[in-house]
Each structure stands twice: as structure tokens, then as C-alpha cells.
Design a protein around this motif. Sequence first.
Motif, PDB file in Angstrom:
ATOM      1  N   THR A 185     -90.177   2.766  33.921  1.00  0.00           N
ATOM      2  CA  THR A 185     -88.986   3.128  34.699  1.00  0.00           C
ATOM      3  C   THR A 185     -88.761   2.103  35.801  1.00  0.00           C
ATOM      4  O   THR A 185     -89.698   1.507  36.334  1.00  0.00           O
ATOM      5  CB  THR A 185     -89.131   4.528  35.310  1.00  0.00           C
ATOM      6  OG1 THR A 185     -90.304   4.561  36.117  1.00  0.00           O
ATOM      7  CG2 THR A 185     -89.218   5.584  34.219  1.00  0.00           C
ATOM      8  N   LYS A 186     -87.507   1.887  36.102  1.00  0.00           N
ATOM      9  CA  LYS A 186     -87.107   0.942  37.146  1.00  0.00           C
ATOM     10  C   LYS A 186     -86.610   1.748  38.339  1.00  0.00           C
ATOM     11  O   LYS A 186     -85.747   2.615  38.198  1.00  0.00           O
ATOM     12  CB  LYS A 186     -86.011   0.028  36.606  1.00  0.00           C
ATOM     13  CG  LYS A 186     -85.353  -0.854  37.630  1.00  0.00           C
ATOM     14  CD  LYS A 186     -86.274  -1.944  38.089  1.00  0.00           C
ATOM     15  CE  LYS A 186     -85.501  -2.898  39.002  1.00  0.00           C
ATOM     16  NZ  LYS A 186     -86.361  -3.702  39.804  1.00  0.00           N
ATOM     17  N   SER A 187     -87.161   1.471  39.510  1.00  0.00           N
ATOM     18  CA  SER A 187     -86.742   2.161  40.719  1.00  0.00           C
ATOM     19  C   SER A 187     -85.260   1.900  40.966  1.00  0.00           C
ATOM     20  O   SER A 187     -84.802   0.757  40.921  1.00  0.00           O
ATOM     21  CB  SER A 187     -87.572   1.650  41.906  1.00  0.00           C
ATOM     22  OG  SER A 187     -87.132   2.267  43.094  1.00  0.00           O
ATOM     23  N   GLY A 188     -84.488   2.950  41.196  1.00  0.00           N
ATOM     24  CA  GLY A 188     -83.058   2.831  41.463  1.00  0.00           C
ATOM     25  C   GLY A 188     -82.190   2.875  40.222  1.00  0.00           C
ATOM     26  O   GLY A 188     -80.976   2.781  40.300  1.00  0.00           O
ATOM     27  N   LYS A 203     -80.142   4.456  37.259  1.00  0.00           N
ATOM     28  CA  LYS A 203     -79.463   5.701  36.908  1.00  0.00           C
ATOM     29  C   LYS A 203     -79.617   5.967  35.409  1.00  0.00           C
ATOM     30  O   LYS A 203     -79.807   7.087  34.977  1.00  0.00           O
ATOM     31  CB  LYS A 203     -77.991   5.612  37.274  1.00  0.00           C
ATOM     32  CG  LYS A 203     -77.165   6.803  36.826  1.00  0.00           C
ATOM     33  CD  LYS A 203     -75.691   6.586  37.099  1.00  0.00           C
ATOM     34  CE  LYS A 203     -74.869   7.731  36.516  1.00  0.00           C
ATOM     35  NZ  LYS A 203     -73.447   7.429  36.562  1.00  0.00           N
ATOM     36  N   ASP A 231     -87.029   7.441  29.570  1.00  0.00           N
ATOM     37  CA  ASP A 231     -87.711   6.144  29.443  1.00  0.00           C
ATOM     38  C   ASP A 231     -88.319   5.943  28.056  1.00  0.00           C
ATOM     39  O   ASP A 231     -89.282   5.224  27.894  1.00  0.00           O
ATOM     40  CB  ASP A 231     -88.777   5.990  30.534  1.00  0.00           C
ATOM     41  CG  ASP A 231     -89.845   7.061  30.460  1.00  0.00           C
ATOM     42  OD1 ASP A 231     -89.688   8.015  29.661  1.00  0.00           O
ATOM     43  OD2 ASP A 231     -90.837   6.939  31.192  1.00  0.00           O
ATOM     44  N   GLN A 273     -88.358  -4.589  34.718  1.00  0.00           N
ATOM     45  CA  GLN A 273     -88.502  -4.705  36.170  1.00  0.00           C
ATOM     46  C   GLN A 273     -87.737  -5.888  36.743  1.00  0.00           C
ATOM     47  O   GLN A 273     -87.410  -5.897  37.921  1.00  0.00           O
ATOM     48  CB  GLN A 273     -89.983  -4.820  36.536  1.00  0.00           C
ATOM     49  CG  GLN A 273     -90.805  -3.605  36.114  1.00  0.00           C
ATOM     50  CD  GLN A 273     -90.269  -2.309  36.705  1.00  0.00           C
ATOM     51  OE1 GLN A 273     -89.982  -2.227  37.892  1.00  0.00           O
ATOM     52  NE2 GLN A 273     -90.134  -1.297  35.875  1.00  0.00           N
ATOM     53  N   ASN A 282     -90.679  -3.521  29.719  1.00  0.00           N
ATOM     54  CA  ASN A 282     -90.815  -3.345  31.162  1.00  0.00           C
ATOM     55  C   ASN A 282     -89.604  -3.978  31.865  1.00  0.00           C
ATOM     56  O   ASN A 282     -89.638  -5.153  32.215  1.00  0.00           O
ATOM     57  CB  ASN A 282     -92.121  -3.986  31.631  1.00  0.00           C
ATOM     58  CG  ASN A 282     -92.427  -3.634  33.066  1.00  0.00           C
ATOM     59  OD1 ASN A 282     -91.860  -2.699  33.625  1.00  0.00           O
ATOM     60  ND2 ASN A 282     -93.332  -4.392  33.669  1.00  0.00           N
ATOM     61  N   ASP A 303     -77.939   0.623  37.751  1.00  0.00           N
ATOM     62  CA  ASP A 303     -77.906   1.484  38.929  1.00  0.00           C
ATOM     63  C   ASP A 303     -76.670   2.386  38.909  1.00  0.00           C
ATOM     64  O   ASP A 303     -75.916   2.404  37.936  1.00  0.00           O
ATOM     65  CB  ASP A 303     -77.975   0.640  40.207  1.00  0.00           C
ATOM     66  CG  ASP A 303     -76.759  -0.255  40.419  1.00  0.00           C
ATOM     67  OD1 ASP A 303     -75.731  -0.093  39.723  1.00  0.00           O
ATOM     68  OD2 ASP A 303     -76.838  -1.116  41.314  1.00  0.00           O
TER      69      ASP A 303
END
Length: 140
Positions: free
Chosen positions: A55-58, A60, A89, A138, A136, A109
Motif C-alpha cells: 500500500t502507498k500512503s495517501g 485513494k 491491495d 512506492q 511495490n 491520490d
Amino acid sequence: MLKRFAFSVLSAAMVLSLGTGAAFASQGDRVSTAKAPLAGSIQQQTANLYVSWGTKSGAKYYKLSIRNTDTNQILDTDAYYDGFKVFTDYRSVPKVPTGPYRVWVGAFDYNDNLIGQDIKEPVRVSYGGSNNIWLNPQYR
């Protein structure tokens, strides 16, 4: 004289039977008359493809793209995703034709901006094999 006559009759019989090949064919030399299956009746092998990612922070939502690198066609995933948007995810994709693929996931996002992505290539989808991919997203 009788020998010559018998030889002539035997030679004539042999020449007449050459057209059918009966003089030289044995029972084991017969050609099979079974028809090969039509191309349309052969089913292409498929497999399940399980794609997961960090998962990527931020983020949606995520977009997932699966492209066959032999045919350059994107796998029709509309039946499995809502316009390619994935809110989890992971995704299990059934009935993927075997072959080489490029798998891409993008993290977006709340303003629909791409904030992270990852790609795996080549991904070989094989019938009966382990078809698990981890990405990933990121970095952009």
C-alpha cells in the motif's frame, strides 16, 4: 514354357496391384484416417493470476494494467474491476491465457494524481504454475 507363363501371370498381377499398394503394404503400414481437431475446437489453456502490492500512503485507489507482450493486447479486466480502479491491495484475475505479460500498478491520490507505481516484466503465466506477482508502488 509353363515357367514363363506363370512368371508372366504373376508379373501382370503384381503390376495391376501396384496402383492400390496392396502388393507391398502390410497390415501395420496402413495410414490413419482420423481427422485432426479443428483449430476452433482447441481450447486455449488459462490460469489464475494473483497480483498483490504494497500500500502507498495517501493512495485513494490503484489502477492495474496487464498487457500480453506477445500480442501487445491489454487483458480485458473490465469484468473484474470497476474501470481498472482497485480499492484493495490485491486482485485475483481468473482465466488469464498462458503467455508473457507486463503487469503495472499505479497508486493515485484523492485528486487522481499518480503518486506511486511499479512494473514487473516479464511475468510468465503458466497453466498449473505459481502465478503470484507482488509489486511495490512506492516511487513515481
